[in-house]
Design a protein around this motif. Sequence first.
Motif, short mmCIF file in Angstrom:
data_model
loop_
_atom_site.label_atom_id
_atom_site.label_comp_id
_atom_site.label_asym_id
_atom_site.label_seq_id
_atom_site.Cartn_x
_atom_site.Cartn_y
_atom_site.Cartn_z
N SER A 316 0.84 -1.20 0.00
CA SER A 316 0.00 0.00 0.00
C SER A 316 0.87 1.25 0.00
O SER A 316 2.07 1.19 0.30
N PHE A 317 0.24 2.36 -0.35
CA PHE A 317 0.93 3.65 -0.42
C PHE A 317 0.13 4.67 0.40
O PHE A 317 -1.09 4.75 0.28
N VAL A 318 0.82 5.44 1.21
CA VAL A 318 0.18 6.48 2.01
C VAL A 318 0.79 7.83 1.64
O VAL A 318 2.01 7.96 1.54
N ALA A 319 -0.08 8.82 1.42
CA ALA A 319 0.32 10.23 1.19
C ALA A 319 0.65 10.56 -0.25
O ALA A 319 1.37 11.52 -0.51
N LEU A 320 0.11 9.81 -1.22
CA LEU A 320 0.28 10.22 -2.61
C LEU A 320 -0.62 11.39 -3.01
O LEU A 320 -0.19 12.27 -3.75
N PRO A 321 -1.89 11.44 -2.57
CA PRO A 321 -2.76 12.54 -3.01
C PRO A 321 -2.30 13.89 -2.51
O PRO A 321 -1.69 14.02 -1.44
N TYR A 322 -2.58 14.93 -3.31
CA TYR A 322 -2.31 16.30 -2.89
C TYR A 322 -3.46 17.19 -3.32
O TYR A 322 -4.46 16.73 -3.85
#
Length: 431
Positions: A316-322
């Motif tokens: 999983s990936f956390v903190a990609l959206p901006y």
Amino acid sequence: MRQSYKVAVVGGGFAGLVTARELKREGLLVTVFEKADHVGGMWLYNSRVETDLLGLDPNREIVHSSLYRSLRVNLPRQIMGFMDYPFMKKEGGDPRTFPGHEEVLKFLEDFVRDFRLMELIQFGHEVVRVELTDEARHKWVVESRTRETESRWESKEELFEAVVICNGKHTEPKIAEFPGRDAWPGLQMHSHNYRTPEQFENKIVVLIGNGSSAKDILKEISPLASQVHQAIRGPDSQLKRLENHDNAWQHSMTMTYQQIECARKDGKVVFQDGSIVDADVIIHCTGSNGTVTVDDNRVGPLYKHVFPPSLAPWLSFVALPYKAVPSIVMELQAKWVAKVLSGKVKLPTQAEMADSVEELYRLMEKSGRPKHLTHTLQQDKFEYENWLATQLDIRPPERWKEIMFFSMEKIKSYYGDKYRDAWDVDKWIQE
């Protein structure tokens, strides 16, 4: 799904630390890999710069920090903390609503202490490989290396059942493209390697970009520089002197992508508006490319910007959206990942997640939205946060924080460069 999985977290900054806390709360066995010798991620100041100031040499020793010495946050502290751990003013600390980077680092240090996360972190461990070795039993090998001497590294491999990537996508500098760039004889550097303004005294400097770093650097170097010329993307081609800066001009481009027409071997820089300057330095304030980018800044396919359908929930990936309040989004994502791994929240089937991603891609293509904006939360920012809160069965984030975040451009426009000190944030919240 049992609750004793070994989970690797890559990165010890904002995202990695809140993810480690949430995983720990769910009874998972957490190891955080942090390249630096201290927590903080991008908020850990390092006065060193890279030997290749443009960041193009793949063999350079990378300096992770992009902080310059005078940097202050560009968001009020009221919206930088976590839902149950606000970024409060503390006795003896920086009392400003927009504090310096040292205060942010202190906040993260306090967070680590108060939630007893230090014992989970392996400092000085740079992750160089993450590989799925047994798909049936979801076994991942994480290879990391530590520096033993100046010229010798020690590598080791560890097995985990899940991996969460929290080291962001802003690690490789993105350089502006324009004819003559490589042959231009002056000094070129990326804002990633900017620290202090003294080296630009009596220089003619060209800044490429109009983001926060470009504005801050312009403000800081203009009192020392002979001239500063800022190249930006604008609606038409024009030249104008910047307010409050007698020696600074802004050059807008037309419809073409490049912000500079060309650079010449004689040192001259030609702008889209037709003007020419004999420059000494070009600073690329043009952001970064992601080391995990698959295609044009689109990481994926990722279900709801977090889980690759074919590997969920074990990667999983956390903190990609901006384009949303960063701390709120990363905390909600971290909670979601932790509760999925602990078995308290279920994901859709792999096929359903894949269909959701494809539907997003189809809608983007139909609307003409470019691929590199895949993880930019715009009109759907509130919907995304509310969706995450619904999965977790918790109350949605306070709406005023998002309203404040999206009011920042108006605030900056109203108060100008002095917005950090002129704006009464507490009064705004009360009203």
